[in-house]
Design a protein around this motif. Structure first.
Motif, PDB file in Angstrom:
ATOM      1  N   ILE A 184      39.660 -16.550  48.367  1.00 52.95           N
ATOM      2  CA  ILE A 184      39.395 -16.796  46.954  1.00 52.95           C
ATOM      3  C   ILE A 184      38.298 -15.825  46.513  1.00 52.95           C
ATOM      4  CG2 ILE A 184      38.617 -18.486  45.248  1.00 52.95           C
ATOM      5  CD1 ILE A 184      39.498 -20.684  47.252  1.00 52.95           C
ATOM      6  N   ASN A 185      38.623 -14.928  45.595  1.00 51.60           N
ATOM      7  CA  ASN A 185      37.661 -13.935  45.126  1.00 51.60           C
ATOM      8  C   ASN A 185      36.931 -13.270  46.286  1.00 51.60           C
ATOM      9  OD1 ASN A 185      36.043 -12.404  43.338  1.00 51.60           O
ATOM     10  ND2 ASN A 185      34.416 -13.950  43.406  1.00 51.60           N
ATOM     11  N   SER A 186      37.700 -12.734  47.228  1.00 51.32           N
ATOM     12  CA  SER A 186      37.118 -12.150  48.432  1.00 51.32           C
ATOM     13  C   SER A 186      37.740 -10.791  48.725  1.00 51.32           C
ATOM     14  CB  SER A 186      37.311 -13.094  49.629  1.00 51.32           C
ATOM     15  OG  SER A 186      36.544 -14.273  49.462  1.00 51.32           O
ATOM     16  N   ASN A 187      37.115 -10.075  49.647  1.00 49.00           N
ATOM     17  CA  ASN A 187      37.542  -8.730  50.019  1.00 49.00           C
ATOM     18  C   ASN A 187      37.748  -8.690  51.529  1.00 49.00           C
ATOM     19  OD1 ASN A 187      38.080  -6.013  50.054  1.00 49.00           O
ATOM     20  ND2 ASN A 187      35.979  -5.366  49.667  1.00 49.00           N
ATOM     21  N   ILE A 188      38.953  -8.293  51.970  1.00 51.48           N
ATOM     22  CA  ILE A 188      39.301  -8.292  53.388  1.00 51.48           C
ATOM     23  C   ILE A 188      39.664  -6.877  53.807  1.00 51.48           C
ATOM     24  CG2 ILE A 188      40.768  -9.301  55.161  1.00 51.48           C
ATOM     25  CD1 ILE A 188      41.382 -11.535  53.077  1.00 51.48           C
ATOM     26  N   ASP A 200      49.027 -14.382  58.616  1.00 52.82           N
ATOM     27  CA  ASP A 200      49.325 -15.116  57.383  1.00 52.82           C
ATOM     28  C   ASP A 200      48.155 -14.896  56.444  1.00 52.82           C
ATOM     29  OD1 ASP A 200      51.862 -16.461  57.751  1.00 52.82           O
ATOM     30  OD2 ASP A 200      50.876 -17.620  59.318  1.00 52.82           O
ATOM     31  N   LEU A 201      48.420 -14.266  55.304  1.00 56.87           N
ATOM     32  CA  LEU A 201      47.346 -13.888  54.396  1.00 56.87           C
ATOM     33  C   LEU A 201      47.652 -14.399  52.988  1.00 56.87           C
ATOM     34  CD1 LEU A 201      44.718 -12.244  53.988  1.00 56.87           C
ATOM     35  CD2 LEU A 201      46.155 -10.253  53.516  1.00 56.87           C
ATOM     36  N   ARG A 202      46.721 -15.164  52.430  1.00 53.10           N
ATOM     37  CA  ARG A 202      46.846 -15.651  51.057  1.00 53.10           C
ATOM     38  C   ARG A 202      45.694 -15.075  50.245  1.00 53.10           C
ATOM     39  NH1 ARG A 202      48.806 -20.705  48.365  1.00 53.10           N
ATOM     40  NH2 ARG A 202      47.616 -20.893  46.419  1.00 53.10           N
ATOM     41  N   LEU A 203      46.042 -14.345  49.175  1.00 49.42           N
ATOM     42  CA  LEU A 203      45.041 -13.671  48.355  1.00 49.42           C
ATOM     43  C   LEU A 203      45.096 -14.246  46.946  1.00 49.42           C
ATOM     44  CD1 LEU A 203      45.796 -10.043  49.567  1.00 49.42           C
ATOM     45  CD2 LEU A 203      43.851 -11.457  50.237  1.00 49.42           C
ATOM     46  N   ASP A 204      44.021 -14.926  46.561  1.00 48.59           N
ATOM     47  CA  ASP A 204      44.003 -15.656  45.296  1.00 48.59           C
ATOM     48  C   ASP A 204      42.740 -15.305  44.524  1.00 48.59           C
ATOM     49  OD1 ASP A 204      44.804 -17.393  43.353  1.00 48.59           O
ATOM     50  OD2 ASP A 204      44.881 -19.160  44.646  1.00 48.59           O
ATOM     51  N   ASP A 205      42.834 -15.384  43.197  1.00 45.90           N
ATOM     52  CA  ASP A 205      41.664 -15.274  42.322  1.00 45.90           C
ATOM     53  C   ASP A 205      40.886 -13.974  42.553  1.00 45.90           C
ATOM     54  OD1 ASP A 205      39.800 -15.880  40.416  1.00 45.90           O
ATOM     55  OD2 ASP A 205      38.694 -17.315  41.635  1.00 45.90           O
ATOM     56  N   ASN A 206      41.546 -12.831  42.243  1.00 49.24           N
ATOM     57  CA  ASN A 206      40.906 -11.504  42.326  1.00 49.24           C
ATOM     58  C   ASN A 206      40.523 -11.099  43.739  1.00 49.24           C
ATOM     59  OD1 ASN A 206      40.781 -10.868  39.395  1.00 49.24           O
ATOM     60  ND2 ASN A 206      39.427 -12.658  39.345  1.00 49.24           N
ATOM     61  N   SER A 207      41.286 -11.488  44.721  1.00 47.14           N
ATOM     62  CA  SER A 207      41.012 -11.073  46.098  1.00 47.14           C
ATOM     63  C   SER A 207      41.667  -9.727  46.395  1.00 47.14           C
ATOM     64  CB  SER A 207      41.523 -12.129  47.080  1.00 47.14           C
ATOM     65  OG  SER A 207      40.734 -13.291  47.020  1.00 47.14           O
ATOM     66  N   ASP A 208      41.012  -8.951  47.272  1.00 44.58           N
ATOM     67  CA  ASP A 208      41.499  -7.634  47.686  1.00 44.58           C
ATOM     68  C   ASP A 208      41.758  -7.631  49.180  1.00 44.58           C
ATOM     69  OD1 ASP A 208      40.892  -6.976  45.086  1.00 44.58           O
ATOM     70  OD2 ASP A 208      39.080  -5.838  45.591  1.00 44.58           O
ATOM     71  N   VAL A 223      50.497 -13.468  47.288  1.00 47.18           N
ATOM     72  CA  VAL A 223      49.655 -12.748  46.339  1.00 47.18           C
ATOM     73  C   VAL A 223      49.877 -13.294  44.933  1.00 47.18           C
ATOM     74  CG1 VAL A 223      49.729 -10.658  47.750  1.00 47.18           C
ATOM     75  CG2 VAL A 223      51.429 -10.981  45.940  1.00 47.18           C
ATOM     76  N   ASP A 224      48.906 -12.998  44.044  1.00 41.45           N
ATOM     77  CA  ASP A 224      49.090 -13.344  42.632  1.00 41.45           C
ATOM     78  C   ASP A 224      48.932 -12.088  41.785  1.00 41.45           C
ATOM     79  OD1 ASP A 224      46.386 -12.830  42.389  1.00 41.45           O
ATOM     80  OD2 ASP A 224      45.795 -14.892  41.974  1.00 41.45           O
ATOM     81  N   SER A 225      48.947 -12.246  40.466  1.00 38.95           N
ATOM     82  CA  SER A 225      48.951 -11.088  39.569  1.00 38.95           C
ATOM     83  C   SER A 225      47.640 -10.306  39.587  1.00 38.95           C
ATOM     84  CB  SER A 225      49.251 -11.549  38.133  1.00 38.95           C
ATOM     85  OG  SER A 225      48.281 -12.506  37.699  1.00 38.95           O
ATOM     86  N   ASN A 226      46.573 -10.885  40.134  1.00 44.09           N
ATOM     87  CA  ASN A 226      45.273 -10.212  40.177  1.00 44.09           C
ATOM     88  C   ASN A 226      44.945  -9.644  41.553  1.00 44.09           C
ATOM     89  OD1 ASN A 226      44.526 -10.801  37.443  1.00 44.09           O
ATOM     90  ND2 ASN A 226      44.138 -12.925  38.067  1.00 44.09           N
ATOM     91  N   THR A 227      45.894  -9.700  42.476  1.00 37.70           N
ATOM     92  CA  THR A 227      45.654  -9.196  43.834  1.00 37.70           C
ATOM     93  C   THR A 227      45.652  -7.673  43.856  1.00 37.70           C
ATOM     94  OG1 THR A 227      46.681 -11.138  44.845  1.00 37.70           O
ATOM     95  CG2 THR A 227      46.537  -9.154  46.193  1.00 37.70           C
ATOM     96  N   ALA A 242      55.282 -12.942  49.094  1.00 40.83           N
ATOM     97  CA  ALA A 242      55.655 -14.074  48.239  1.00 40.83           C
ATOM     98  C   ALA A 242      54.581 -14.201  47.166  1.00 40.83           C
ATOM     99  CB  ALA A 242      55.768 -15.351  49.045  1.00 40.83           C
ATOM    100  N   THR A 243      54.945 -14.827  46.054  1.00 42.63           N
ATOM    101  CA  THR A 243      54.045 -14.953  44.921  1.00 42.63           C
ATOM    102  C   THR A 243      53.453 -16.350  44.862  1.00 42.63           C
ATOM    103  OG1 THR A 243      55.327 -13.345  43.683  1.00 42.63           O
ATOM    104  CG2 THR A 243      53.798 -14.717  42.434  1.00 42.63           C
ATOM    105  N   ILE A 244      52.161 -16.424  44.598  1.00 39.27           N
ATOM    106  CA  ILE A 244      51.474 -17.700  44.442  1.00 39.27           C
ATOM    107  C   ILE A 244      51.785 -18.245  43.047  1.00 39.27           C
ATOM    108  CG2 ILE A 244      49.246 -18.884  44.354  1.00 39.27           C
ATOM    109  CD1 ILE A 244      48.170 -16.696  46.231  1.00 39.27           C
ATOM    110  N   ASP A 245      52.251 -19.469  42.986  1.00 41.95           N
ATOM    111  CA  ASP A 245      52.511 -20.125  41.700  1.00 41.95           C
ATOM    112  C   ASP A 245      51.301 -20.959  41.304  1.00 41.95           C
ATOM    113  OD1 ASP A 245      55.111 -19.109  41.489  1.00 41.95           O
ATOM    114  OD2 ASP A 245      55.905 -20.708  42.752  1.00 41.95           O
ATOM    115  N   HIS A 246      50.709 -20.641  40.170  1.00 45.29           N
ATOM    116  CA  HIS A 246      49.545 -21.390  39.674  1.00 45.29           C
ATOM    117  C   HIS A 246      49.974 -22.451  38.671  1.00 45.29           C
ATOM    118  CE1 HIS A 246      46.561 -18.922  41.711  1.00 45.29           C
ATOM    119  NE2 HIS A 246      47.201 -17.847  41.292  1.00 45.29           N
TER     120      HIS A 246
END
Length: 246
Positions: A184-188, A200-208, A223-227, A242-246
């Motif tokens: 969540i809002n993180s950088n990997i 398994d990687l989930r990138l949410d809320d402006n994560s890179d 991923v979401d639209s801000n990834t 795959a896309t994260i559904d909010h």
């Protein structure tokens, strides 16, 4: 000779004498076989702590944690900064806090985190690690087998592979069997030392997420639209998106 010149000369002579004396002392210890290895040096600088029955870890606050796979749980705090931390055990979870330090943007350059106090965390297989407002480096330099863990990142920067800027072309491969990372809002950052069997990687809320020439055998990215993703060619065909559904 002026008094000021004499003071400068005496100061320089004293500094040179101290430098030569220190190096002669180190050389004498070397000749006598009195040499400290990395573990001994580490023991001089860090205080070890061990708590029974720990399977989950929460690192809360600005700290620079190095995470080592192990067959047991333990952590080490710097002797000169133990007062900067609070910790307690809650069931099978360690809660480790820092205080009185400015939180950096998780998307900053890694140099921004150098003033964070460093800690060492040793974790067993299948551990769950939650990192909030911090910086962490997952290191398997000993190349332990069957390394698997789950991570929750909240406003943090997380590196996989023990990256060393001054020796970027000299490195050993660090193997990881299974990593599950939710951000969540993180950088990997996946460094080229890292060889991950499954991710398994989930990138949410402006994560890179950035791939710096790592090796990934298979992966699922949510991923979401801000990834923001940077993926190397050799890994791109091994990732299912795959896309994260909010």
């Amino acid at each position: 000779m002026k008094t000021s010149d004499k003071i400068l000369l005496y100061s320089a002579s004293f500094a040179l004498t101290a430098f030569v004396g220190t190096n002669l002392l180190h050389y004498a210890k070397y000749r006598a076989g009195d040499i400290l290895d990395a573990k001994a040096i580490n023991a001089q600088d860090y205080a070890p702590h061990a708590l029974p029955g720990i399977h989950s870890i929460v690192l809360d606050g600005p700290m620079r944690a190095t995470l080592y796979p192990s067959d047991h749980f333990a952590f080490e705090l710097p002797l000169d900064a133990e007062g900067a931390f609070d910790y307690r055990q809650q069931g099978d979870t360690l809660l480790l806090f820092t205080r009185d330090r400015k939180v950096r943007n998780p998307h900053d350059n890694w140099n921004s985190f150098q003033d964070y106090t460093q800690v060492h965390i040793y974790f067993p297989r299948q551990a769950y690690i939650h990192i909030r407002n911090g910086f962490a480096n997952l290191s398997n330099e000993e190349d332990r087998k069957e390394v698997s863990a789950s991570f929750l990142l909240d406003s943090s920067q997380f590196w996989v592979g023990a990256y060393l800027p001054l020796a970027d072309t000299v490195y050993a491969i660090e193997h990881f069997d299974s990593l599950r990372v939710s951000a969540i809002n993180s950088n990997i950052i996946f460094n080229k030392q890292a060889h991950i069997a499954h991710l398994d990687l989930r990138l949410d809320d402006n994560s890179d997420a950035e791939d710096r020439f790592s090796t990934i055998d298979s992966a699922v990215y949510l991923v979401d639209s801000n990834t923001n993703l940077r993926i190397r060619g050799k890994n791109s065909k091994k990732i299912r998106f795959a896309t994260i559904d909010h």
